[in-house]
Design a protein around this motif. Structure first.
Motif, PDB file in Angstrom:
ATOM      1  N   LEU A 240      -6.092   2.135 -13.429  1.00  0.00           N
ATOM      2  CA  LEU A 240      -4.869   3.152 -13.078  1.00  0.00           C
ATOM      3  C   LEU A 240      -5.558   3.939 -12.018  1.00  0.00           C
ATOM      4  CD1 LEU A 240      -2.217   4.188 -13.689  1.00  0.00           C
ATOM      5  CD2 LEU A 240      -3.061   5.572 -15.316  1.00  0.00           C
ATOM      6  N   THR A 241      -6.756   4.294 -11.961  1.00  0.00           N
ATOM      7  CA  THR A 241      -7.146   4.995 -10.622  1.00  0.00           C
ATOM      8  C   THR A 241      -7.342   4.429  -9.294  1.00  0.00           C
ATOM      9  OG1 THR A 241      -8.309   6.607 -12.205  1.00  0.00           O
ATOM     10  CG2 THR A 241      -9.068   6.730 -10.066  1.00  0.00           C
ATOM     11  N   ALA A 242      -7.634   3.280  -9.385  1.00  0.00           N
ATOM     12  CA  ALA A 242      -7.425   2.285  -8.318  1.00  0.00           C
ATOM     13  C   ALA A 242      -6.109   2.427  -7.694  1.00  0.00           C
ATOM     14  CB  ALA A 242      -7.840   0.957  -8.724  1.00  0.00           C
ATOM     15  N   ILE A 243      -4.975   2.441  -8.349  1.00  0.00           N
ATOM     16  CA  ILE A 243      -3.679   2.237  -8.065  1.00  0.00           C
ATOM     17  C   ILE A 243      -3.113   3.711  -7.338  1.00  0.00           C
ATOM     18  CG2 ILE A 243      -1.501   1.779  -8.441  1.00  0.00           C
ATOM     19  CD1 ILE A 243      -3.316  -0.503  -8.007  1.00  0.00           C
ATOM     20  N   THR A 244      -3.661   4.821  -8.388  1.00  0.00           N
ATOM     21  CA  THR A 244      -2.927   6.147  -8.121  1.00  0.00           C
ATOM     22  C   THR A 244      -3.741   7.049  -7.071  1.00  0.00           C
ATOM     23  OG1 THR A 244      -4.361   7.030 -10.077  1.00  0.00           O
ATOM     24  CG2 THR A 244      -2.121   6.336 -10.340  1.00  0.00           C
TER      25      THR A 244
ATOM     26  N   PHE B 116       0.923  -1.187  -0.123  1.00  0.00           N
ATOM     27  CA  PHE B 116      -0.025  -0.135   0.082  1.00  0.00           C
ATOM     28  C   PHE B 116       0.824   1.150   0.081  1.00  0.00           C
ATOM     29  CE2 PHE B 116      -2.074  -3.600   2.495  1.00  0.00           C
ATOM     30  CZ  PHE B 116      -2.902  -4.064   1.432  1.00  0.00           C
ATOM     31  N   GLY B 117       2.131   0.993  -0.256  1.00  0.00           N
ATOM     32  CA  GLY B 117       3.052   2.386  -0.366  1.00  0.00           C
ATOM     33  C   GLY B 117       3.420   2.818   1.080  1.00  0.00           C
ATOM     34  N   VAL B 118       3.241   2.173   2.122  1.00  0.00           N
ATOM     35  CA  VAL B 118       3.822   2.485   3.347  1.00  0.00           C
ATOM     36  C   VAL B 118       5.311   1.962   3.594  1.00  0.00           C
ATOM     37  CG1 VAL B 118       3.398   2.307   5.901  1.00  0.00           C
ATOM     38  CG2 VAL B 118       1.524   2.296   4.240  1.00  0.00           C
TER      39      VAL B 118
ATOM     40  N   SER C  14      -4.017  13.031 -12.254  1.00  0.00           N
ATOM     41  CA  SER C  14      -4.983  12.558 -11.313  1.00  0.00           C
ATOM     42  C   SER C  14      -4.490  11.934  -9.992  1.00  0.00           C
ATOM     43  CB  SER C  14      -5.855  11.660 -12.066  1.00  0.00           C
ATOM     44  OG  SER C  14      -5.270  10.559 -12.719  1.00  0.00           O
ATOM     45  N   PRO C  15      -3.426  11.448 -10.126  1.00  0.00           N
ATOM     46  CA  PRO C  15      -2.642  10.799  -8.701  1.00  0.00           C
ATOM     47  C   PRO C  15      -2.742  11.674  -7.601  1.00  0.00           C
ATOM     48  CG  PRO C  15      -1.511  10.141 -10.597  1.00  0.00           C
ATOM     49  CD  PRO C  15      -2.395  11.350 -11.092  1.00  0.00           C
ATOM     50  N   ASP C  16      -2.853  11.067  -6.543  1.00  0.00           N
ATOM     51  CA  ASP C  16      -2.637  11.883  -5.100  1.00  0.00           C
ATOM     52  C   ASP C  16      -1.412  10.956  -4.548  1.00  0.00           C
ATOM     53  OD1 ASP C  16      -3.677   9.913  -2.937  1.00  0.00           O
ATOM     54  OD2 ASP C  16      -5.632  10.207  -4.015  1.00  0.00           O
ATOM     55  N   PRO C  17      -0.962  11.691  -3.417  1.00  0.00           N
ATOM     56  CA  PRO C  17       0.411  11.360  -2.726  1.00  0.00           C
ATOM     57  C   PRO C  17       0.214  10.107  -1.825  1.00  0.00           C
ATOM     58  CG  PRO C  17      -0.310  13.434  -1.726  1.00  0.00           C
ATOM     59  CD  PRO C  17      -1.416  13.239  -3.020  1.00  0.00           C
ATOM     60  N   THR C  18      -1.021   9.746  -1.855  1.00  0.00           N
ATOM     61  CA  THR C  18      -1.123   8.533  -0.772  1.00  0.00           C
ATOM     62  C   THR C  18      -0.646   7.272  -1.618  1.00  0.00           C
ATOM     63  OG1 THR C  18      -3.467   8.064  -1.284  1.00  0.00           O
ATOM     64  CG2 THR C  18      -2.722   9.667   0.558  1.00  0.00           C
ATOM     65  N   ALA C  19      -0.676   7.259  -3.006  1.00  0.00           N
ATOM     66  CA  ALA C  19      -0.216   6.201  -3.715  1.00  0.00           C
ATOM     67  C   ALA C  19       0.967   5.637  -3.605  1.00  0.00           C
ATOM     68  CB  ALA C  19      -0.281   6.642  -5.460  1.00  0.00           C
ATOM     69  N   ASN C  20       0.936   4.220  -3.710  1.00  0.00           N
ATOM     70  CA  ASN C  20       2.353   3.637  -3.836  1.00  0.00           C
ATOM     71  C   ASN C  20       3.108   4.062  -4.992  1.00  0.00           C
ATOM     72  OD1 ASN C  20       4.325   1.678  -4.221  1.00  0.00           O
ATOM     73  ND2 ASN C  20       3.193  -0.009  -3.122  1.00  0.00           N
TER      74      ASN C  20
ATOM     75  N   LEU D 121      -7.251   5.553  -1.722  1.00  0.00           N
ATOM     76  CA  LEU D 121      -8.332   5.683  -0.466  1.00  0.00           C
ATOM     77  C   LEU D 121      -9.624   6.158  -0.797  1.00  0.00           C
ATOM     78  CD1 LEU D 121      -5.663   7.776   1.736  1.00  0.00           C
ATOM     79  CD2 LEU D 121      -5.693   5.294   1.251  1.00  0.00           C
ATOM     80  N   VAL D 122     -10.328   5.911   0.243  1.00  0.00           N
ATOM     81  CA  VAL D 122     -11.647   6.232   0.249  1.00  0.00           C
ATOM     82  C   VAL D 122     -11.796   7.920   0.050  1.00  0.00           C
ATOM     83  CG1 VAL D 122     -14.070   6.704   1.476  1.00  0.00           C
ATOM     84  CG2 VAL D 122     -12.973   4.454   1.296  1.00  0.00           C
ATOM     85  N   ASN D 123     -10.782   8.483   0.782  1.00  0.00           N
ATOM     86  CA  ASN D 123     -10.874   9.930   0.675  1.00  0.00           C
ATOM     87  C   ASN D 123     -10.274  10.561  -0.482  1.00  0.00           C
ATOM     88  OD1 ASN D 123      -8.715  12.527   1.672  1.00  0.00           O
ATOM     89  ND2 ASN D 123     -10.829  12.521   2.528  1.00  0.00           N
ATOM     90  N   SER D 124      -9.561   9.615  -1.412  1.00  0.00           N
ATOM     91  CA  SER D 124      -9.174   9.962  -2.616  1.00  0.00           C
ATOM     92  C   SER D 124     -10.252  10.591  -3.576  1.00  0.00           C
ATOM     93  CB  SER D 124      -8.417   8.997  -3.319  1.00  0.00           C
ATOM     94  OG  SER D 124      -7.357   8.493  -2.591  1.00  0.00           O
ATOM     95  N   TYR D 125     -11.366  10.095  -3.346  1.00  0.00           N
ATOM     96  CA  TYR D 125     -12.352  10.415  -4.294  1.00  0.00           C
ATOM     97  C   TYR D 125     -13.208  11.429  -3.933  1.00  0.00           C
ATOM     98  CZ  TYR D 125     -10.810   6.244  -6.217  1.00  0.00           C
ATOM     99  OH  TYR D 125     -10.047   5.450  -6.941  1.00  0.00           O
ATOM    100  N   LYS D 126     -12.806  12.166  -2.792  1.00  0.00           N
ATOM    101  CA  LYS D 126     -13.173  13.452  -2.204  1.00  0.00           C
ATOM    102  C   LYS D 126     -12.348  14.608  -2.760  1.00  0.00           C
ATOM    103  CE  LYS D 126     -16.165  11.402   0.679  1.00  0.00           C
ATOM    104  NZ  LYS D 126     -15.986  11.509   2.098  1.00  0.00           N
ATOM    105  N   ARG D 127     -11.382  14.464  -3.172  1.00  0.00           N
ATOM    106  CA  ARG D 127     -10.614  15.306  -4.322  1.00  0.00           C
ATOM    107  C   ARG D 127     -11.096  15.399  -5.621  1.00  0.00           C
ATOM    108  NH1 ARG D 127      -5.840  13.737  -7.226  1.00  0.00           N
ATOM    109  NH2 ARG D 127      -4.784  15.670  -8.156  1.00  0.00           N
TER     110      ARG D 127
END
Length: 439
Positions: A284-288, A29-31, A335-341, A291-297
């Motif tokens: 691709l969006t599932a990976i980039t 998960f990129g942690v 489209s990616p956000d910084p929580t992506a692996n 999070l649930v919160n990703s789609y609030k952006r």
């Protein structure tokens, strides 16, 4: 990063009086995770003889675990500049191997290497730059993060309005001291929001750099009494944080996206690459955006990249091709956000682009500034509206699944489907405010 051998690492460890080494790796998960060893164990570690169980990298504990090994990449050796020089602490980023010395199936760094090898077979070199946004928040008396920002500044403001400038400057200086090439930094649109731009480099180095970046930014923020958050949208009333990936393909030392005779001075390869990204946009969006919160952006506004389309100017599209040409010709995945692996995000986007090249896909025309309302376009060509939509797209996309590998795909889908179900089972304050009195 400079090319180093195992012997070079041992020499530098002695030169800098290193006493502890953190062997770092990234879970599915990129942690960023790490195992600390003493310098006396370093020769054994450099031979790939440090063993642990697979639950650490898979992201959750299962009934059955495997023995796996860490193999440090000598090129990633760096001494932490914020730790005391006497008894210094260094780090090495590691690949994860099976007991037979093969890449472990859930190693995301290995997944990126596989896709990069495919590109190399096509005589292509993949380079990436990254614009990474984040928020700086105050902490409470117990040191827990709040959503209270430490300034009221806006886009590119200066001190005294931008109170985070000192922290951001220290972040940039620390990143540079650790060998990362920082292009620029500035305050972003929302209060407490900042951006640092990592200059383009080969994709594996940039993936390592993004993982390092998040660790460093949070460490330096903590030293300033702040909490750095990469959460995609922590504040409902402001824009969220993205991670724009500036992608380049090179062939024989030439920018493969540039063609002075092509439409918009873009090559046929560039158009095919763009078409591949758009074709696989859902998975691709599932990976980039994991999070649930990703789609609030990713909500339909004029600034959010919510459309599976491309443009030279429009910011509602997931892909933008900036005006710069020749060596600067690039495809920016917005489209990616910084929580992506970072390893999986780059592996998946490159695999999508290569699929477009190999199949000769053709994108539609670029979206102009004069278009239908964004909400109307979202219904026709929008990215997934929530995590469950994106996971369904990933479950049906063989190209992206193949890029990730069976183990990563299976573990990612299982964990994220559980995350979605846990979210769905909650009753949120908005629902109570909206419905409790009227129904």
């Amino acid at each position: 990063m400079p090319t180093l051998t195992a012997e070079d690492v041992l020499h530098k460890a002695r030169e800098y009086n290193v006493k502890f080494i953190r062997l770092q790796f990234t879970d599915v998960f990129g942690v960023l995770k790490n195992i600390a060893i003493t310098v006396e164990e370093l020769p054994r570690a450099l031979e790939g003889r440090v063993m642990f169980d697979s639950s650490v990298i898979e992201g959750f504990v299962q009934n059955r675990e495997s023995d796996i090994y860490l193999l440090p990449d000598p090129a990633t050796f760096v001494v932490f500049p914020w730790r005391p020089r006497e008894g210094a602490v260094a780090r090495l980023i590691c690949d994860v191997l099976t007991p037979r010395g093969e890449p472990y199936g859930a190693c995301s760094r290995a997944a990126l290497k596989r896709v990069l090898s495919r590109a190399k077979e096509m005589d292509l070199e993949f380079q990436v730059g990254a614009q990474i946004e984040f928020f700086l928040f105050h902490t409470d008396a117990q040191g827990k993060p709040t959503v209270t920002t430490h300034d009221r500044a806006g886009y590119c403001d200066l001190t005294p309005v931008d109170l985070g400038e000192n922290a951001r400057r220290d972040m940039v200086l620390t990143l540079q001291e650790m060998g990362l090439d920082v292009s620029s930094s500035h305050h972003e649109i929302a209060p407490g929001q900042h951006e640092i731009f990592l200059k383009e480099d080969d994709a594996l180095t940039v993936a390592d750099s993004i993982a390092t970046f998040k660790f460093v930014v949070r460490t330096i923020a903590q030293r300033h009494g702040l909490h750095a958050s990469f959460m995609p949208r922590p504040l409902a009333c402001y824009n969220g944080s993205g991670m724009h990936l500036h992608q380049f393909l090179w062939r024989d030392g030439e920018n493969a996206f540039y063609d002075p005779a092509g439409e918009h001075q873009l090559s046929e390869l560039a158009y095919r690459y763009i078409a591949g990204l758009i074709t696989h946009a859902g998975a691709l969006t599932a990976i980039t955006n994991p999070l649930v919160n990703s789609y609030k952006r990713l909500v339909p506004t004029d600034l959010a990249p919510v459309l599976a389309a491309w443009s030279e100017e429009n910011r509602s599209t997931m892909i933008r091709v900036p005006a710069q040409r020749q060596e600067g010709t690039r495809v920016v995945l917005r489209s990616p956000d910084p929580t992506a692996n970072p390893y999986l995000a780059l592996a998946a986007s490159l695999a999508a682009g290569l699929d477009g090249i190999e199949r000769g896909l053709v994108p539609g025309a670029p979206l102009s500034e004069n278009h239908a309302p964004v909400r109307e376009l979202v219904r026709r060509i929008g990215l997934p509206r929530h995590l469950a939509d994106a996971l369904r797209a990933l479950a049906g996309d063989a190209v992206i699944q193949n890029a990730l590998g069976k183990e990563i795909t299976g573990r990612f889908l299982e964990a994220k489907e559980d995350e979605w179900e846990r979210y769905q089972a909650q009753v949120h304050q908005w629902e109570l405010d909206e419905y409790l009195t009227n129904f």
